[in-house]
Scaffold this active site. Structure first.
Site, PDB file in Angstrom:
ATOM      1  CB  SER A  78     -32.974 -17.172  56.840  1.00 35.19           C
ATOM      2  OG  SER A  78     -34.344 -17.347  57.127  1.00 35.19           O
ATOM      3  CD  GLU A 107      -3.185  -0.491   0.241  1.00 29.65           C
ATOM      4  OE1 GLU A 107      -3.108   0.636  -0.262  1.00 29.65           O
ATOM      5  OE2 GLU A 107      -4.114  -1.280   0.004  1.00 29.65           O
TER       6      GLU A 107
END
Length: 701
Positions: A345, A88
């Site tokens: 509980s 590129e």
């Protein structure tokens, strides 16, 4: 003379060139100040949540639904980077955003061919285009070039390369080399094959046309073009290129990791969360517990949700968090580790711990478990039965309600609530504008599984409380004050009581359960809406919640029969599970303020309650509740019933008076056959008691 003129003209040209260059720089500087680069697309990154070892847990898309993760060049295969730049932008590290040599070469090639066959866009120019999407035509090219110069002035080459690796398009909603590698190849881009690298170079040039899953022929041609050019440039050998051209293309998108989705989303939503978020979770443990939750949910006869939270005690780091066993199912995106629910509980151990610490009671203090009215509040035990005189140790192990409420009354519900809130624990009172009441002892408050697990770590760590964290364990957690909830002696006493509690039916048979002494507590909220089990060893705390996110009741679903088995299975899976609770020593170091683990002093032998004792009604001793009895073999023998209460006693079966011969506390009943029966007894003062039982034939049918 001509020489002097030539020199003067040369100087003039040089001055003009310098002035032009300075003017260009000033123009670029002005443009940079007036129109700074817009990096919002680069900043709008996906989030990757990883475990403590860097293994991926979950990816989250950008705000626009794009898969785009910021990429550091060091995290990419060096061969891919070298091939990318060779293909590129060969002069990437030497030009200033625009490459005049590339422009010249492209112009010559295009003139010779009579058409555009080559471009001159640098990687910097491509980044400018990806960030700003300039107009078409020559004006767009000028704008793109100026933006490229601007990027080079502001950012390093490494930063610009990172932007390209992050923003390069790969078709559809896939951007950046990391997400492309994950979705196409199922791996990170740190170790790409030559064919994979070439495909990732070819795709951004025409991402829609060359998408390998949709257009494999175009993808093959694009990859071959890249490999041929690289071979011609001498970057790779011809044989390597041939092998790479023969590599198969991806045929379908690879599934992204999807573990701990609730916690991952929460971590990604934090302010200034980085693109890659490291947590304290263990990915392998997380996967095992998610599988366990799905398997266990499949055993339930009704739809129910399972949430699991595991934390290591020394660091207070969360190792696994299952917010819902089925994220894609109904209400599956509700994180039940963070949902406010009634704890049942599960707060009782903290009531006893504070009372032990205050010197109000001792584990062997005796309390009378009888019907008691506390003002207008009349608590009852879960099975509607009462145990009479019993130690605090046994009362906690059996999770009796009246003793817990009596102890909380002695402490003061306001003081108890304030102590927990001081730690930073969320306690959602049902009536926030009124003082806390005694119902807190039985679950009359809202809390989260995460807060409860955090509280239990304090019992496991000698009474010291620190909040749980899911952040990266390699980074020291923000300075969090350590609160001494109770002193070590009180915490160890509660731990010893819970570790010696009998396990629920069937738990003893779990294979490979190495944590023999797990201190644990179960809980069930009013109406069977929430089932809990929270336990700890010396190294880990495990919290389980089972229920429905919308609060639909599940009759018969207790903490002991739904959540506790999952908790013990979780301890089987955790590494280091054999580090169980150590037995309480015969004596503790001398502490004049802490209660001794030995026999209580005379003043603590018996607990004097403040509530008014209500005369106890009758109690059925046989048959016990919820059991099966075998019918007499010949069908004529009678079942002897037994009760305790103020005589005379009257007996009923399914509401009908029992035709029996009553003898004091006993009665005889001739059953009509097998089936379910409700047996009731009424004493001389009109108080009643009932049990439900089932009669079966001798062969069990």
């Amino acid at each position: 003379m001509s020489r002097v003129i030539g020199t003067a003209k040369g100087r003039s040209r040089l001055k003009l060139a310098l002035a032009a260059g300075l003017g260009l720089l000033l123009a670029v500087a002005a443009l940079d100040r007036l129109l700074p680069p817009d990096t919002s697309r680069y900043d709008d990154s996906s989030r990757l949540v990883v475990d403590r070892h860097g293994e991926a847990l979950r990816y989250l898309p950008t705000s626009q639904g794009i898969w785009r993760l910021q990429v550091d060049p060091d995290a990419v295969d060096p061969q891919y980077l070298a091939l990318l730049l060779a293909y590129e932008d060969q002069r990437f590290h030497r030009h200033f955003g625009i490459d005049p040599l590339a422009i010249g070469r492209a112009a010559i090639s295009n003139l010779a061919a009579g058409r555009i066959v080559s471009g001159a866009s640098t990687i910097t120019m491509q980044v400018a285009r990806l960030l700003h999407k300039p107009r078409r035509g020559w004006r767009g090219k000028v704008e793109q070039s100026l933006r490229a110069l601007q990027l080079e002035l502001r950012y390093s080459k490494r930063d610009i390369l990172s932007m390209y690796l992050t923003l390069a398009p790969f078709g559809g909603n896939i951007e950046g080399v990391h997400m492309a590698s994950r979705i196409f190849f199922g791996k990170v881009p740190a170790s790409l094959s030559l064919g994979e690298a070439a495909l990732l170079i070819a795709l951004p040039q025409s991402p829609t046309l060359r998408r390998p899953i949709d257009n494999p022929q175009a993808a093959l041609a694009g990859r071959a073009q890249v490999l041929t050019r690289l071979a011609e440039a001498g970057m790779i050998g011809s044989a390597e290129a041939a092998w790479a051209k023969a590599e198969p293309l991806p045929r379908e998108r690879q599934a992204l990791p999807f573990n701990a989705p609730h916690l991952a989303s929460a971590e990604a939503r934090r302010n200034a969360a980085p693109p890659i978020i490291r947590t304290s979770l263990e990915a392998s443990l997380q996967r095992k517990l998610e599988q366990l939750a799905r398997q266990e949910a499949g055993w339930f006869p009704d739809p129910a949700t399972i949430a699991i939270l595991v934390a290591e005690i020394p660091s207070r780091r969360i190792l696994a968090a299952v917010g819902h066993h089925d994220f894609a199912g109904p209400q599956g995106q509700v994180d039940m580790t963070m949902a406010i629910r009634s704890p049942g509980s599960t707060l009782k151990p903290f009531i006893y711990a504070m009372a032990f610490d205050a010197g109000d009671i001792h584990p062997d203090t005796v309390i009378d478990d009888r019907p008691t009215r506390f003002g207008t509040y009349l608590p009852r035990n879960f099975d509607r039965q009462f145990q009479g005189r019993i130690t605090m140790r046994a009362a906690l192990q059996q999770s009796l309600n009246v003793p817990a409420v009596a102890v909380l009354e002695r402490l003061g519900p306001g003081q108890f609530t304030a102590a927990l809130q001081t730690l930073g624990v969320t306690m959602a009172l049902h009536q926030p504008n009124e003082p806390p009441g005694l119902a807190i002892a039985l679950g009359g408050v809202g809390m989260t599984l995460r807060d409860l697990v955090g509280l239990y770590t304090s019992l496991a760590d000698n009474g010291q409380y620190r909040p749980l964290s899911a952040s990266d364990p390699a980074i020291p957690a923000a300075a969090m004050a350590t609160h001494m909830f109770v002193r070590p002696a009180a915490a160890r006493q509660v731990g010893d009581i819970l570790a010696n509690a009998p396990r629920p039916m069937g738990i003893q048979g779990i294979a490979n359960n190495l944590a023999d002494r797990v201190a644990y507590k179960t809980g069930t909220s009013y109406g069977f809406r929430d089932a809990w089990a929270i336990g700890y060893t010396d190294s880990h705390v495990v919290g389980i919640w089972v229920g429905r996110p919308d609060g639909t009741p599940r009759p018969g679903a207790y903490g002991s029969n739904t959540a506790a088995p999952i908790m013990f299975h979780t301890f089987d899976i955790i590494d280091g599970r054999s580090s169980d609770i150590a037995p309480l020593p015969d004596s503790e170091p001398h502490d004049t303020q802490a209660p001794s683990p030995r026999l209580p002093p005379q003043a603590l032998r018996n607990f004097q309650r403040n509530g008014s004792v209500i005369a106890e009604g009758p109690r059925i001793l046989f048959p016990p509740p919820q059991v099966e009895l075998a019918l007499p073999a010949d069908g004529n023998d009678r079942v002897v019933l037994e009760a305790r209460g103020k005589q005379p006693l009257r007996w009923y079966v399914d509401g009908a008076p029992l035709a029996s011969r009553s003898q004091g506390n006993n009665a005889e009943w001739l059953p009509s056959g097998p089936g379910f029966f409700r047996i009731s007894v009424i004493d001389a003062e009109g108080r009643s008691s009932s049990v439900r039982t089932r009669l079966v034939k001798g062969d069990g049918r």
